[in-house]
Design a protein around this motif. Sequence first.
Motif, PDB file in Angstrom:
ATOM      1  N   MET A  33     -34.901  29.716  -7.528  1.00  0.00           N
ATOM      2  CA  MET A  33     -33.990  28.720  -6.966  1.00  0.00           C
ATOM      3  C   MET A  33     -32.548  28.992  -7.381  1.00  0.00           C
ATOM      4  N   LYS A  34     -32.381  29.554  -8.594  1.00  0.00           N
ATOM      5  CA  LYS A  34     -31.008  29.855  -9.050  1.00  0.00           C
ATOM      6  C   LYS A  34     -30.372  30.894  -8.116  1.00  0.00           C
ATOM      7  N   ILE A  35     -31.155  31.945  -7.788  1.00  0.00           N
ATOM      8  CA  ILE A  35     -30.637  32.989  -6.882  1.00  0.00           C
ATOM      9  C   ILE A  35     -30.388  32.394  -5.489  1.00  0.00           C
ATOM     10  N   SER A  36     -31.301  31.516  -5.044  1.00  0.00           N
ATOM     11  CA  SER A  36     -31.138  30.899  -3.721  1.00  0.00           C
ATOM     12  C   SER A  36     -29.890  30.030  -3.693  1.00  0.00           C
ATOM     13  N   LEU A  37     -29.654  29.287  -4.782  1.00  0.00           N
ATOM     14  CA  LEU A  37     -28.466  28.433  -4.836  1.00  0.00           C
ATOM     15  C   LEU A  37     -27.187  29.271  -4.949  1.00  0.00           C
ATOM     16  N   LEU A  38     -27.305  30.403  -5.643  1.00  0.00           N
ATOM     17  CA  LEU A  38     -26.161  31.318  -5.722  1.00  0.00           C
ATOM     18  C   LEU A  38     -25.797  31.819  -4.320  1.00  0.00           C
ATOM     19  N   SER A  39     -26.840  32.087  -3.514  1.00  0.00           N
ATOM     20  CA  SER A  39     -26.588  32.581  -2.148  1.00  0.00           C
ATOM     21  C   SER A  39     -25.831  31.542  -1.321  1.00  0.00           C
ATOM     22  N   VAL A  40     -26.069  30.257  -1.612  1.00  0.00           N
ATOM     23  CA  VAL A  40     -25.356  29.200  -0.881  1.00  0.00           C
ATOM     24  C   VAL A  40     -23.849  29.325  -1.167  1.00  0.00           C
ATOM     25  N   LEU A  41     -23.520  29.578  -2.442  1.00  0.00           N
ATOM     26  CA  LEU A  41     -22.099  29.757  -2.795  1.00  0.00           C
ATOM     27  C   LEU A  41     -21.556  31.064  -2.215  1.00  0.00           C
ATOM     28  N   MET A  42     -22.451  32.063  -2.114  1.00  0.00           N
ATOM     29  CA  MET A  42     -22.007  33.374  -1.620  1.00  0.00           C
ATOM     30  C   MET A  42     -21.624  33.350  -0.139  1.00  0.00           C
ATOM     31  N   ILE A  43     -21.993  32.274   0.587  1.00  0.00           N
ATOM     32  CA  ILE A  43     -21.546  32.170   1.993  1.00  0.00           C
ATOM     33  C   ILE A  43     -20.013  32.105   2.013  1.00  0.00           C
ATOM     34  N   LEU A  44     -19.445  31.532   0.948  1.00  0.00           N
ATOM     35  CA  LEU A  44     -17.992  31.355   0.913  1.00  0.00           C
ATOM     36  C   LEU A  44     -17.239  32.691   0.942  1.00  0.00           C
ATOM     37  N   LEU A  45     -17.852  33.723   0.347  1.00  0.00           N
ATOM     38  CA  LEU A  45     -17.150  35.015   0.272  1.00  0.00           C
ATOM     39  C   LEU A  45     -16.807  35.569   1.657  1.00  0.00           C
ATOM     40  N   PRO A  46     -17.799  35.714   2.570  1.00  0.00           N
ATOM     41  CA  PRO A  46     -17.408  36.215   3.907  1.00  0.00           C
ATOM     42  C   PRO A  46     -16.497  35.253   4.661  1.00  0.00           C
ATOM     43  N   VAL A  47     -16.664  33.928   4.418  1.00  0.00           N
ATOM     44  CA  VAL A  47     -15.808  32.966   5.135  1.00  0.00           C
ATOM     45  C   VAL A  47     -14.349  33.128   4.697  1.00  0.00           C
ATOM     46  N   VAL A  48     -14.146  33.224   3.380  1.00  0.00           N
ATOM     47  CA  VAL A  48     -12.776  33.424   2.883  1.00  0.00           C
ATOM     48  C   VAL A  48     -12.253  34.760   3.393  1.00  0.00           C
ATOM     49  N   SER A  49     -13.128  35.776   3.371  1.00  0.00           N
ATOM     50  CA  SER A  49     -12.683  37.106   3.804  1.00  0.00           C
ATOM     51  C   SER A  49     -12.297  37.115   5.286  1.00  0.00           C
TER      52      SER A  49
END
Lengths: 107, 432
Positions: free
Chosen positions: B288-304
């Motif tokens: 779940m920690k990795i899955s929740l990290l992936s939720v935050l990782m959506i921000l990287l392509p959006v900011v990019s």
Amino acid sequence: MNVSTNNNSKCPPALTALENVYDPEIGLNVVDLGLIYALDFNEEEHRITCTMTLTTQFCPMGESITDGVKQSLQSAFPDYSAEVNLTFDPAWSYERISEAGRDYLNR
Amino acid sequence: MFISPGNTSAASIKTTSHKVVIPFYLYASFTFLAATILLFTSGSAFFNHYFHPHLLALTHLMALGWGTMIILGASHQLVPVLTEGKLYSEKLAYASFILAATGIPLLVYGFYVFDMGEPAKWGGRLVVLAILSYLINLGVSISKSKGENIHALFVFTAALWLFLTAFLGLALVYNFTLPVLPKDSLHYLPLHAHAGIIGWFLLLVIGIASRLIPMFLISKYANVRLLWWIYYLINAALICYVLVFYFYNQAAVLFIPGTALFAAIALFIYYCYKALRQRIRKQVDEQMKISLLSVLMILLPVVSVLVIIALLVMEPEEKTSLVISYGFLIFFGWITALILGMTFKTLPFIVWNKIYHQRSGTGRILNPKDLFSPVIFKAMSITYISGFALFVPGILIAQKMLLNSGAILLIITAILYNWNVIKIINHKLSPA
């Protein structure tokens, strides 16, 4: 834990049997989780009806848990047939978890 | 006091057979390994244009062979959970697998050698047919289900976008040899890519994750109204993007769909945060920690992507390294992180259900989490995060050494992932 029943002498051994049925994701048994709402013993038809719920209506393990409840009741009361009456009204809530169950989840 | 089960009985939720689902997982696992090897061997392609044959091959390997295949597998399994019914046809699910499993390598080969001849065209046709089979199966399953269900709507809309993406993709392949579109294929690439990334991946991931994350966290949180907002914002952003693309293709206007998308993602992160805060079980497991990290990782392509749009407004010259890193952040970042986490929440359940279902109620038995090695999982998480963190700056500053080191770590990640997946699939009945 609040389980309604029409047979106060058979209910405790039935609940002891049901303590062998676990929610595989949570790792807690269905009694401590508070999933069991009622146990009804029909002496004429030799049938036990377990009214219970699941933590979520869409639980992918629902079938496995309800089958486990039937199996454990049948092995504890071999002369009876067992059936599960699944309900989501009222829905399961955190308040139904026993003290031991809460300790386990808070570890 | 209690209402009888009637049509709300979960007893009517019939799980899809493991035989249907496991091939998708296995195929995706092997593809992930193949993709990381291709990542290593195609390092220099990352310093070229994003239309480089090896990058096209890698992107389709990741998008179709890895992301889509595993999501198709999981979603066939989750249809009963999402629709409160059962999967309409397991035969259609098999058909979907066979068509996609045959089509994807043909298509990827076509891109790799940059020959848009018959192999690539057949690959494209088979992939479109695979998606059509999935769409029909999903549509009929949902139509037979009872009541309104926001999660099923997310998944069905995502499948529609996937079909449109694949259909446009096939047209782009044809367009190389037969002009079926008014402009060249490169012109339509952003449309094809964003229909797939936002329409398919983002909608589907939010539709499924918004049900699974609270369920696995055992959270009290539910907010259907918020999910409706997210649904409208994502679809509005995508439709707006299509309209801008056709009628007023100016960089500055792209901020409108970009902002709507950012708002939708911010709301989804808020949803996950609330689910996490209101969880009943204190401990959050590694998956779940990795899955929740992936939720935050959506921000990287959006900011990019917002940075890319801003740079395009200032100067019309496209920054290819930024565009390539944007693609990498999506496929090797967000989507891969989510799959690495969620595989070990869903696959153990599927296999556990096959082996231990009949033993439920007979006392302490193994739990689904006992079917894989937590040590391998931990090692996989570490190599993944390190590999990802090395590769991204490698693209941005064109540093081959960073790319190679990152790719090697990602190959190790894929090997560890495959190891645990095979361990789960090969699990035999054993005492607790």
